[in-house]
Design a protein around this motif. Structure first.
Motif, PDB file in Angstrom:
ATOM      1  N   PRO A   1      -4.588   7.196  -1.777  1.00  0.00           N
ATOM      2  CA  PRO A   1      -6.103   7.083  -1.455  1.00  0.00           C
ATOM      3  C   PRO A   1      -6.894   5.681  -1.600  1.00  0.00           C
ATOM      4  O   PRO A   1      -7.697   5.050  -0.604  1.00  0.00           O
ATOM      5  CB  PRO A   1      -6.746   8.400  -2.245  1.00  0.00           C
ATOM      6  CG  PRO A   1      -5.832   9.536  -2.325  1.00  0.00           C
ATOM      7  CD  PRO A   1      -4.781   8.709  -2.308  1.00  0.00           C
ATOM      8  N   ASP A   2      -6.596   5.474  -2.795  1.00  0.00           N
ATOM      9  CA  ASP A   2      -7.540   3.793  -3.036  1.00  0.00           C
ATOM     10  C   ASP A   2      -7.120   3.065  -2.376  1.00  0.00           C
ATOM     11  O   ASP A   2      -7.979   2.132  -2.314  1.00  0.00           O
ATOM     12  CB  ASP A   2      -8.037   3.791  -4.632  1.00  0.00           C
ATOM     13  CG  ASP A   2      -8.104   5.152  -5.609  1.00  0.00           C
ATOM     14  OD1 ASP A   2      -9.361   5.677  -4.440  1.00  0.00           O
ATOM     15  OD2 ASP A   2      -8.046   5.081  -6.936  1.00  0.00           O
TER      16      ASP A   2
ATOM     17  N   GLU B   1      -9.327   6.617  12.688  1.00  0.00           N
ATOM     18  CA  GLU B   1      -8.489   7.436  13.812  1.00  0.00           C
ATOM     19  C   GLU B   1      -7.294   7.340  13.779  1.00  0.00           C
ATOM     20  O   GLU B   1      -5.665   8.334  14.097  1.00  0.00           O
ATOM     21  CB  GLU B   1      -9.718   7.847  14.920  1.00  0.00           C
ATOM     22  CG  GLU B   1     -10.411   8.691  14.166  1.00  0.00           C
ATOM     23  CD  GLU B   1     -11.499   8.607  15.637  1.00  0.00           C
ATOM     24  OE1 GLU B   1      -9.974   8.743  16.830  1.00  0.00           O
ATOM     25  OE2 GLU B   1     -12.450   9.358  15.681  1.00  0.00           O
ATOM     26  N   PHE B   2      -6.672   5.719  13.366  1.00  0.00           N
ATOM     27  CA  PHE B   2      -5.185   5.357  14.226  1.00  0.00           C
ATOM     28  C   PHE B   2      -4.453   5.243  12.829  1.00  0.00           C
ATOM     29  O   PHE B   2      -3.117   5.429  12.372  1.00  0.00           O
ATOM     30  CB  PHE B   2      -5.397   4.383  15.388  1.00  0.00           C
ATOM     31  CG  PHE B   2      -4.714   4.106  15.272  1.00  0.00           C
ATOM     32  CD1 PHE B   2      -3.571   4.776  16.224  1.00  0.00           C
ATOM     33  CD2 PHE B   2      -3.222   2.705  14.603  1.00  0.00           C
ATOM     34  CE1 PHE B   2      -1.929   4.692  16.876  1.00  0.00           C
ATOM     35  CE2 PHE B   2      -2.279   2.624  15.720  1.00  0.00           C
ATOM     36  CZ  PHE B   2      -1.161   2.946  15.930  1.00  0.00           C
ATOM     37  N   VAL B   3      -4.968   3.380  12.004  1.00  0.00           N
ATOM     38  CA  VAL B   3      -4.567   3.604  11.020  1.00  0.00           C
ATOM     39  C   VAL B   3      -4.003   4.251   9.699  1.00  0.00           C
ATOM     40  O   VAL B   3      -3.133   4.561   8.792  1.00  0.00           O
ATOM     41  CB  VAL B   3      -4.850   2.112  11.079  1.00  0.00           C
ATOM     42  CG1 VAL B   3      -4.019   1.518   9.460  1.00  0.00           C
ATOM     43  CG2 VAL B   3      -4.647   1.117  12.298  1.00  0.00           C
ATOM     44  N   ARG B   4      -5.924   4.518   9.480  1.00  0.00           N
ATOM     45  CA  ARG B   4      -5.417   5.233   8.349  1.00  0.00           C
ATOM     46  C   ARG B   4      -4.490   6.442   8.307  1.00  0.00           C
ATOM     47  O   ARG B   4      -3.883   7.227   6.735  1.00  0.00           O
ATOM     48  CB  ARG B   4      -7.263   5.897   7.993  1.00  0.00           C
ATOM     49  CG  ARG B   4      -6.940   6.890   6.564  1.00  0.00           C
ATOM     50  CD  ARG B   4      -8.473   7.131   6.236  1.00  0.00           C
ATOM     51  NE  ARG B   4      -9.854   5.943   6.159  1.00  0.00           N
ATOM     52  CZ  ARG B   4      -9.647   5.364   4.599  1.00  0.00           C
ATOM     53  NH1 ARG B   4      -9.499   5.966   3.500  1.00  0.00           N
ATOM     54  NH2 ARG B   4     -10.661   4.205   4.806  1.00  0.00           N
ATOM     55  N   PRO B   5      -3.727   7.321   8.947  1.00  0.00           N
ATOM     56  CA  PRO B   5      -4.336   8.407   8.580  1.00  0.00           C
ATOM     57  C   PRO B   5      -2.068   8.566   9.434  1.00  0.00           C
ATOM     58  O   PRO B   5      -1.008   8.833   7.975  1.00  0.00           O
ATOM     59  CB  PRO B   5      -4.035   9.888  10.761  1.00  0.00           C
ATOM     60  CG  PRO B   5      -5.373   9.056  10.352  1.00  0.00           C
ATOM     61  CD  PRO B   5      -5.431   7.693  10.576  1.00  0.00           C
ATOM     62  N   LEU B   6      -1.657   7.251   9.462  1.00  0.00           N
ATOM     63  CA  LEU B   6      -0.168   7.175   9.778  1.00  0.00           C
ATOM     64  C   LEU B   6      -0.154   6.122   7.767  1.00  0.00           C
ATOM     65  O   LEU B   6       0.559   6.977   7.715  1.00  0.00           O
ATOM     66  CB  LEU B   6       0.052   5.239  10.401  1.00  0.00           C
ATOM     67  CG  LEU B   6      -0.447   6.150  11.861  1.00  0.00           C
ATOM     68  CD1 LEU B   6       0.341   4.592  13.025  1.00  0.00           C
ATOM     69  CD2 LEU B   6       1.340   6.752  11.777  1.00  0.00           C
ATOM     70  N   LEU B   7      -0.898   5.583   8.006  1.00  0.00           N
ATOM     71  CA  LEU B   7      -1.176   5.306   5.879  1.00  0.00           C
ATOM     72  C   LEU B   7      -0.906   6.447   5.101  1.00  0.00           C
ATOM     73  O   LEU B   7       0.333   6.620   4.428  1.00  0.00           O
ATOM     74  CB  LEU B   7      -2.165   4.394   5.697  1.00  0.00           C
ATOM     75  CG  LEU B   7      -2.030   2.614   6.322  1.00  0.00           C
ATOM     76  CD1 LEU B   7      -2.867   2.369   5.701  1.00  0.00           C
ATOM     77  CD2 LEU B   7      -0.902   2.252   6.002  1.00  0.00           C
TER      78      LEU B   7
ATOM     79  N   CYS C   1       0.434  -1.194   0.053  1.00  0.00           N
ATOM     80  CA  CYS C   1      -0.178   0.089   0.077  1.00  0.00           C
ATOM     81  C   CYS C   1       0.948   1.486   0.435  1.00  0.00           C
ATOM     82  O   CYS C   1       0.477   2.056  -0.424  1.00  0.00           O
ATOM     83  CB  CYS C   1      -1.011   0.264   1.527  1.00  0.00           C
ATOM     84  SG  CYS C   1      -1.790   1.457   1.458  1.00  0.00           S
ATOM     85  N   VAL C   2       2.717   1.429   1.206  1.00  0.00           N
ATOM     86  CA  VAL C   2       2.554   2.636   0.924  1.00  0.00           C
ATOM     87  C   VAL C   2       4.093   1.644   0.953  1.00  0.00           C
ATOM     88  O   VAL C   2       4.878   1.037   1.672  1.00  0.00           O
ATOM     89  CB  VAL C   2       2.186   3.011   2.222  1.00  0.00           C
ATOM     90  CG1 VAL C   2       1.752   4.359   2.491  1.00  0.00           C
ATOM     91  CG2 VAL C   2       2.538   1.861   3.192  1.00  0.00           C
ATOM     92  N   PRO C   3       4.530   1.601  -0.701  1.00  0.00           N
ATOM     93  CA  PRO C   3       5.663   1.076  -0.448  1.00  0.00           C
ATOM     94  C   PRO C   3       7.325   2.239  -0.276  1.00  0.00           C
ATOM     95  O   PRO C   3       8.855   1.502  -0.158  1.00  0.00           O
ATOM     96  CB  PRO C   3       6.169   1.193  -2.167  1.00  0.00           C
ATOM     97  CG  PRO C   3       4.887   1.429  -2.864  1.00  0.00           C
ATOM     98  CD  PRO C   3       4.162   1.451  -1.381  1.00  0.00           C
TER      99      PRO C   3
END
Length: 733
Positions: free
Chosen positions: A62-63, A49-55, A18-20
């Protein structure tokens, strides 16, 4: 556990896809959190609130983030359904299996009492009411609420603990692994904490205390060994106290773990916001190149969508460049190199891997990372312990211009005089504030104590005067009314407490028998650990029973090696060391804690290594160095650093030495203990050789100063340690 659905390796792979470009620390952080929190299905905001902001901060699309978060949420929902079947087997479930009589409940809700006063429903209605609540549903609701609250608490605790335990780039950041400090400019950064308590290992450290740290002030935290100064710093760094989240905190108390990272890069990577921006710059540049290539090859996206994506990427890149310019990223490497040089790292060591440095040098690296990072609140615990005099001088000058808030625990009075603008005095579970440096604090504290003593004595006299009048006239008809008035005045007087008097600490080394000269001589001694380079060359030294010698010089010059040659732990490659046949040494190493068995009590350790005495004799010996009462029967691991040093000194006394060889003996000692050690060495009838950076201690104990540098050991011809410091400054050592 989520691990029953996916392994940590599989989750890591999903996050990496997801985030190379994300840092390994961030990925480990996310995966570790997911792995340790087994059921988040009822906590709707956990992923959002926790995982998404870090990603998103890590640079994910976004997708891809939406897809990954949806998958994690569905897995948690599935795991929740699986585990909820077993919920309710504890005491709460057993209680809820019975009918709930409202008459027996003191206005209890799902979260506790509604108010202080209980409502007796039976008295109101005149009959018993049987609850129609479905106990199974209530049980499940209770379990969900408890789990949600526990997860929220665990999320904060996990963030702090994982970052504290991480032994790589995030080793020293207690919270906020990536904090955009450019966005906090203009915000109030004073720390004001009121009416808080701190306990450690069942012992109360602070009670109903107040702490105010004004931004830009430099506070010295002083107090006796074992009073809890280090515990206060750790509590602040872990945000167990309510410090505003926009204030960045960095605590330096332990050495960084060595790895293959170069020293200079280890310092640069301490500024995680800069590292994040550089990673974003790299990602966005790569994305722009990819889009340029796609434009040439004919991208399948619509022209409008392509231009939107391209404009967004360019705007993001422009913002990154703006923030890099705001933090002067281009000057970062020069600033890091300057800090390393000031702490004693020569330019040829800047690119050495951190694992090649000893513990003392890695402690300096940890300090360098903190100074480079410039947190809003910097917490330092005995920063001068691992420094030589040149590095201490540099650190003093550097911290004098520190722009943010500093809270430092130190025993070095000269250092506090140079650095501190305020002193916090921790005692009797309280914190007292004093304006000015340590000398001003010491003077003001003495004056305060005298004033309190005078007030106490006046109060005692006043009470005695009232009581005498009452005793004389209580039963006299003419004066009875006056006596009653005096009684009322006496009863209304506040409770009288004498001013606190700190118990004095005394150290005492046993006096050895006299030895005739020659006692200890080194003649033309040369030593090196390999044949290529000698550490010491052509050393001449003659010591007597009344010698008081201080050895100073930069770290790595051979001071500790010289002490080992003196004591016979090493033999010279050339030259001669003559020691009197009955000469006994007692060596205090700067790593003395490594010589103690921390799993034993102090008495057990002494009995194991110097058997033949009774427990009372061992405790009496410990008492000679301030280890009194039950402290000698505590496990050594539970003692503070200063208390461990006192145990080591007590062990030296058991050896009945003619010569005391002390390598940085003041490290970890509080100021009263340093005074006690100074007095004990002054009265000791044997010889003393010390290696120390403490200017006041050297001045009080020694009458000879020997400088170890450049492979030589020579007597300093100037007038003591003060002049040597001036010499160091003039030479730029």
């Amino acid at each position: 556990m989520v691990a029953t659905v996916l392994s940590k390796a599989e989750m890591s792979k999903m996050v990496r896809e997801c985030v190379p470009d994300a840092d390994d620390a961030i990925i480990d952080y996310i995966v570790g959190y997911l792995d340790e929190n087994s059921t988040l299905g009822d906590d709707e905001d956990a992923i959002a609130e926790f995982v998404r902001p870090l990603l998103e901060d890590a640079g994910g699309e976004p997708d891809a983030i939406d897809a990954l978060c949806s998958r994690f949420q569905s897995m948690f929902d599935s795991q929740e359904r699986h585990t909820s079947k077993s919920v309710g087997s504890d005491g709460l479930a057993k209680l809820l299996e019975k009918p709930v009589h409202m008459l027996s409940q003191d206005s209890v809700s799902a979260t506790g009492k509604i108010g202080a006063r209980a409502v007796d429903l039976e008295a109101l209605s005149g009959r018993k009411i049987l609850s129609q609540v479905d106990t199974k549903k209530l049980e499940k609701a209770e379990a969900k609420i408890a789990a949600k609250m526990a997860k929220r608490t665990a999320r904060v605790e996990y963030a702090a603990s994982k970052l504290l335990d991480k032994k790589e780039d995030v080793d020293m950041l207690a919270v906020n692994p990536i904090l955009d400090y450019t966005s906090t400019k203009g915000k109030l950064k004073d720390v004001k904490l009121e009416n808080f308590d701190i306990s450690f290992a069942g012992k109360r450290i602070l009670t109903n205390a107040n702490l105010t740290l004004a931004f830009g002030r430099r506070y010295g935290l002083v107090g006796r060994n074992g009073i809890g100064k280090s515990t206060l710093l750790r509590t602040l760094s872990r945000r167990e106290l309510n410090v505003p989240t926009h204030i960045s905190i960095l605590h330096v108390e332990q050495e960084m773990v060595g790895n293959d990272t170069e020293a200079l890069q280890a310092v640069l990577s301490a500024d995680q916001w800069r590292e994040h921006l550089l990673a974003e710059e790299k990602r966005l540049n790569a994305l722009n190149m990819e889009m340029e290539k796609g434009l040439q090859e004919g991208d399948t996206r619509s022209k409008e969508k392509f231009e939107q994506d391209r404009e967004k990427a360019m705007a993001d890149l422009k913002e990154v460049y703006s923030k890099l310019e705001a933090i002067e990223s281009d000057k970062a490497e020069a600033r890091a190199a300057s800090i390393l040089a000031g702490l004693g790292f020569t330019p040829d060591k800047h690119h050495n891997p951190t694992k090649s440095f000893s513990g003392g040098w890695r402690m300096r690296l940890a300090l360098a990372r903190a100074l480079f990072n410039k947190p809003d609140l910097l917490l330092l615990d005995e920063p001068t312990n691992m420094l030589d005099i040149p590095a201490v001088i540099w650190l003093e000058n550097y911290l004098k211009t520190w722009p943010n808030t500093l809270l430092v625990v130190s025993h070095d009075r000269e250092f506090l005089d140079e650095v501190a603008t305020d002193i916090l005095y921790q005692h009797s579970e309280q914190l007292d504030y004093y304006k000015g440096n340590f000398t001003q604090f010491h003077t003001t504290k003495a004056e305060r104590h005298k004033a309190q003593l005078r007030e106490y004595e006046n109060q005692v006299q006043y009470r005695a005067h009232l009581q005498a009048f009452i005793d004389r006239w209580r039963y006299n008809a003419n004066r009875a009314a006056q006596a009653q008035m005096k009684i009322k005045i006496l009863e209304k007087l506040p409770e009288l407490e004498p001013p606190e008097v700190e118990n004095s600490i005394f150290f005492k080394f046993p006096d050895p028998e006299k030895l005739g000269p020659p006692i200890l001589q080194m003649t033309d001694c040369t030593f090196g650990y390999n044949t290529e380079k000698n550490i010491l060359e052509h050393i001449y030294l003659d010591m007597q029973m009344d010698s008081r010698i201080a050895v100073v010089g930069p770290n790595g010059a051979g001071k500790t090696t010289m002490l080992k040659l003196l004591t016979g732990k090493l033999e010279p490659q050339k030259g001669l060391v003559h020691r009197h046949g009955r000469l006994r040494f007692a060596l205090f190493s700067q790593h003395h804690v490594d010589q103690l068995d921390v799993n034993l009590t102090s008495v057990e350790f002494m009995a194991k290594n110097w058997p033949g005495k009774s427990e009372e004799e061992y405790r009496r010996q410990l008492g000679s160095f301030g280890i009194t009462g039950m402290v000698g029967l505590q496990q050594i691991a539970t003692l503070s650093g200063g208390q461990k040093s006192r145990v080591a000194f007590a062990c030296l006394g058991l050896q009945n030495p003619h010569f005391l060889i002390l390598d940085e003996p003041t490290n970890h000692l509080d100021m009263d203990s340093i005074d006690a050690l100074t007095s004990a060495l002054s009265q000791f009838q044997g010889g003393v050789v010390i290696v120390s950076h403490d200017e006041r201690f050297i001045k009080a104990v020694c009458n000879e100063l020997w400088v170890c540098e450049g492979g030589s050991l020579k007597k300093f011809q100037g007038d003591g340690i003060k002049e040597y410091k001036e010499y160091v400054l003039s030479k730029g050592l």
